[in-house]
Design an enzyme around this catalytic site. Structure first.
Site, PDB file in Angstrom:
ATOM      1  N   CYS A   1       8.858  -7.525 -13.495  1.00 51.99           N
ATOM      2  CA  CYS A   1      10.000  -7.456 -14.402  1.00 51.99           C
ATOM      3  C   CYS A   1      10.975  -8.579 -14.047  1.00 51.99           C
ATOM      4  CB  CYS A   1      10.728  -6.121 -14.241  1.00 51.99           C
ATOM      5  SG  CYS A   1       9.650  -4.689 -14.380  1.00 51.99           S
TER       6      CYS A   1
ATOM      7  N   CYS B   1      27.443 -14.872 -16.530  1.00 53.27           N
ATOM      8  CA  CYS B   1      27.285 -14.258 -17.856  1.00 53.27           C
ATOM      9  C   CYS B   1      28.647 -14.092 -18.546  1.00 53.27           C
ATOM     10  CB  CYS B   1      26.607 -12.897 -17.713  1.00 53.27           C
ATOM     11  SG  CYS B   1      26.300 -12.115 -19.300  1.00 53.27           S
TER      12      CYS B   1
ATOM     13  N   CYS C   1      11.423  -0.548 -22.863  1.00 52.68           N
ATOM     14  CA  CYS C   1      11.983   0.001 -21.628  1.00 52.68           C
ATOM     15  C   CYS C   1      13.485   0.085 -21.866  1.00 52.68           C
ATOM     16  CB  CYS C   1      11.680  -0.937 -20.464  1.00 52.68           C
ATOM     17  SG  CYS C   1      12.461  -0.417 -18.922  1.00 52.68           S
TER      18      CYS C   1
ATOM     19  N   CYS D   1      29.027  -4.898 -13.892  1.00 62.13           N
ATOM     20  CA  CYS D   1      28.071  -5.963 -13.566  1.00 62.13           C
ATOM     21  C   CYS D   1      28.611  -7.081 -12.676  1.00 62.13           C
ATOM     22  CB  CYS D   1      27.507  -6.577 -14.840  1.00 62.13           C
ATOM     23  SG  CYS D   1      26.174  -7.739 -14.460  1.00 62.13           S
TER      24      CYS D   1
ATOM     25  N   CYS E   1       7.436  -7.739 -17.952  1.00 58.53           N
ATOM     26  CA  CYS E   1       8.621  -7.166 -18.601  1.00 58.53           C
ATOM     27  C   CYS E   1       9.773  -8.153 -18.458  1.00 58.53           C
ATOM     28  CB  CYS E   1       8.994  -5.837 -17.947  1.00 58.53           C
ATOM     29  SG  CYS E   1      10.456  -5.077 -18.695  1.00 58.53           S
TER      30      CYS E   1
ATOM     31  N   CYS F   1      30.575  -6.408 -19.182  1.00 56.68           N
ATOM     32  CA  CYS F   1      30.049  -5.111 -18.720  1.00 56.68           C
ATOM     33  C   CYS F   1      30.725  -4.760 -17.387  1.00 56.68           C
ATOM     34  CB  CYS F   1      28.537  -5.186 -18.553  1.00 56.68           C
ATOM     35  SG  CYS F   1      27.687  -5.903 -19.994  1.00 56.68           S
TER      36      CYS F   1
ATOM     37  N   ARG G   1      12.094   5.790 -14.597  1.00 59.95           N
ATOM     38  CA  ARG G   1      12.212   4.972 -13.384  1.00 59.95           C
ATOM     39  C   ARG G   1      13.498   5.274 -12.627  1.00 59.95           C
ATOM     40  NH1 ARG G   1      11.829  -0.245 -15.092  1.00 59.95           N
ATOM     41  NH2 ARG G   1       9.616   0.143 -15.271  1.00 59.95           N
TER      42      ARG G   1
HETATM   43  N1  SAM Z   1      21.895  -9.491 -19.255  1.00 56.75           N
HETATM   44  C1  SAM Z   1      20.918  -8.636 -19.796  1.00 56.75           C
HETATM   45  C2  SAM Z   1      21.527  -7.409 -20.420  1.00 56.75           C
HETATM   46  O1  SAM Z   1      22.569  -6.955 -19.974  1.00 56.75           O
HETATM   47  O2  SAM Z   1      20.915  -6.865 -21.352  1.00 56.75           O
HETATM   48  C3  SAM Z   1      19.856  -8.223 -18.802  1.00 56.75           C
HETATM   49  C4  SAM Z   1      20.239  -7.978 -17.355  1.00 56.75           C
HETATM   50  S1  SAM Z   1      21.330  -6.606 -17.058  1.00 56.75           S
HETATM   51  C5  SAM Z   1      21.929  -6.942 -15.430  1.00 56.75           C
HETATM   52  C6  SAM Z   1      20.234  -5.244 -16.922  1.00 56.75           C
HETATM   53  C7  SAM Z   1      20.803  -3.876 -16.638  1.00 56.75           C
HETATM   54  O3  SAM Z   1      21.115  -3.748 -15.262  1.00 56.75           O
HETATM   55  C8  SAM Z   1      22.075  -3.461 -17.320  1.00 56.75           C
HETATM   56  O4  SAM Z   1      21.886  -3.083 -18.639  1.00 56.75           O
HETATM   57  C9  SAM Z   1      22.491  -2.262 -16.475  1.00 56.75           C
HETATM   58  O5  SAM Z   1      21.910  -1.079 -16.973  1.00 56.75           O
HETATM   59  C10 SAM Z   1      21.908  -2.584 -15.093  1.00 56.75           C
HETATM   60  N2  SAM Z   1      22.967  -2.847 -14.107  1.00 56.75           N
HETATM   61  C11 SAM Z   1      23.688  -3.974 -13.979  1.00 56.75           C
HETATM   62  N3  SAM Z   1      24.591  -3.861 -12.989  1.00 56.75           N
HETATM   63  C12 SAM Z   1      24.453  -2.613 -12.466  1.00 56.75           C
HETATM   64  C13 SAM Z   1      25.109  -1.895 -11.423  1.00 56.75           C
HETATM   65  N4  SAM Z   1      26.107  -2.436 -10.718  1.00 56.75           N
HETATM   66  N5  SAM Z   1      24.693  -0.653 -11.154  1.00 56.75           N
HETATM   67  C14 SAM Z   1      23.674  -0.100 -11.858  1.00 56.75           C
HETATM   68  N6  SAM Z   1      23.020  -0.729 -12.857  1.00 56.75           N
HETATM   69  C15 SAM Z   1      23.399  -1.967 -13.163  1.00 56.75           C
HETATM   70 FE1  SF4 Z   2      25.773 -10.045 -18.604  1.00 53.51          FE
HETATM   71 FE2  SF4 Z   2      25.622  -8.289 -16.627  1.00 53.51          FE
HETATM   72 FE3  SF4 Z   2      26.306  -7.474 -19.076  1.00 53.51          FE
HETATM   73 FE4  SF4 Z   2      23.760  -8.306 -18.593  1.00 53.51          FE
HETATM   74  S1  SF4 Z   2      24.779  -6.511 -17.709  1.00 53.51           S
HETATM   75  S2  SF4 Z   2      25.063  -8.841 -20.350  1.00 53.51           S
HETATM   76  S3  SF4 Z   2      24.158  -9.896 -17.065  1.00 53.51           S
HETATM   77  S4  SF4 Z   2      27.483  -8.868 -17.771  1.00 53.51           S
END
Ligand code: SAM
Ligand code: SF4
Ligand code: DTB
Length: 327
Positions: free
Chosen positions: A110, A66, A201, A73, A141, A70, A273
């Site tokens: 989901c 990606c 959600c 992530c 979802c 974030c 959740r």
């Molecule tokens: N890429 C899309 C986005 O960010 O909107 C969808 C997938 S993203 C991985 C979905 C959610 O997973 C993120 O918004 C975050 O809230 C959660 N998430 C990702 N990494 C995480 C982590 N290490 N610990 C807790 N929640 C996490």
């Molecule tokens: Fe990309 Fe992870 Fe951010 Fe979703 S949460 S936009 S997968 S970096």
């Protein structure tokens, strides 16, 4: 002000008002723990008189690579987390996973993709996946990043029930965690989802170094959404090696439970959740989260997107011991 008065005020507010302020949310966070749990459980019983747990199974249909930053992530390409990007899964592979989830007792499937936003070229494949899930009789979802108005309509037309898109934190703290898209970008996607007629959600992550005021403000944004949102995932940060938040110290578990309880009081109608981070929680801590108002979990697979999730047998045993009915 006595605790009884506070309790009565929030009960009244719950019935007659939809707008929450930071001060009201902070007042909840500042209650003595037993009083907060009492209030949360009171609201919970009123809106969910039966002890039920909604079971959702989560599948990562597009792993890694990606472009976003974030900080939490593991799927962001810029961090060295050992995750190799893969292509979007085939419809057949997704269907097989959904069948297994249904067999294990999940009612919602989901699916997440490590995308910044949905690309129009992927819409045929994604809508085909949604139709397969619906054909199995499960709720569907998706979480695919940002959506345009038209894309949201295309997902709705395919029969998608819920779209997950998290605000992740407060508006004030957001910039410390993500720089490649804004808080308002997120709100806009949520508006497209709602206007297309799908269920929303939307939640966030705690334990990223935010203050209690940030947690309160995140919940204020969620609780003030109109119409009220249906599903609120509260994620405990899972610190992953290679990400900027890898060394984040664990938060006080009672503060985590407080967040769940305040979410329950402020969003009485929503399924809250208990999402990421359950694998490290004891059965007793999870039970406390359920008493505080969590009534949905990710269940049925031992991974969430990339990190661990409890095994089926552990969850089934826990819910049976607590006498909670799975739906
Ligand atoms: N890429 C899309 C986005 O960010 O909107 C969808 C997938 S993203 C991985 C979905 C959610 O997973 C993120 O918004 C975050 O809230 C959660 N998430 C990702 N990494 C995480 C982590 N290490 N610990 C807790 N929640 C996490
Ligand atoms: Fe990309 Fe992870 Fe951010 Fe979703 S949460 S936009 S997968 S970096
Ligand atoms: C949500 O709020 N939590 C889920 C789901 N929506 C997509 C994701 C949790 C991801 C935890 C980190 C990982 O497994 O990569």
């Amino acid at each position: 002000m006595s605790h009884t008065t506070l309790c009565e005020r929030h009960q009244e507010k719950m019935t007659f008002h939809t707008t929450w302020t930071t001060e009201q949310a902070l007042a909840l966070f500042e209650l003595p723990f037993p009083e907060l749990i009492y209030q949360a459980q009171t609201v919970h019983r009123k809106f969910f008189p039966e002890a039920t747990m909604q079971l959702s199974t989560l599948l990562n249909i597009k792993l890694g690579g990606c472009p976003e930053d974030c900080h939490y992530c593991p799927q962001a390409a810029r961090y060295n987390t050992g995750i190799k990007a893969e292509k979007l899964m085939s419809v057949d592979s997704v269907r097989a996973q959904a069948e297994a989830a249904k067999e294990a007792g999940a009612t919602r499937f989901c699916m997440g993709a490590a995308w910044r936003e949905l690309k129009d070229r992927d819409i045929p494949a994604i809508t085909a996946i949604v139709k397969e899930i619906k054909a199995l009789g499960m709720e569907s979802c998706l979480t695919l990043g940002m959506l345009t108005e038209k894309q949201a309509q295309a997902l709705r037309d395919a029969g998608l029930d819920y779209y997950n898109h998290n605000i992740d934190s407060s508006r004030e703290f957001y910039d410390k965690i993500i720089s490649t898209r804004t808080f308002d970008d997120r709100l806009q996607t949520l508006q497209h989802v709602r206007e297309a007629g799908m269920k929303v959600c939307c939640g966030g992550i705690v334990g990223m170094g935010e203050t209690i005021a940030d947690r309160a403000n995140m919940l204020v944004v969620l609780a003030n959404m109109e119409p009220a949102i249906e599903s609120v995932p509260i994620n405990h940060l899972v610190p992953v090696d290679g990400t900027p938040l890898s060394d984040m110290p664990a938060m006080d578990p009672f503060d985590f439970v407080r967040t769940i309880a305040v979410a329950r009081i402020m969003m009485p109608q929503a399924r809250v959740r208990l999402s990421a981070g359950r694998v490290k929680m004891s059965d007793e801590l999870q039970a406390l989260c359920f008493i505080a108002g969590a009534n949905s979990i990710f269940y049925g697979r031992e991974v969430l997107l990339t990190t661990g999730n409890p095994e089926i047998q552990r969850d089934q045993a826990l819910l049976a011991r607590l006498g909670i009915e799975c739906i």
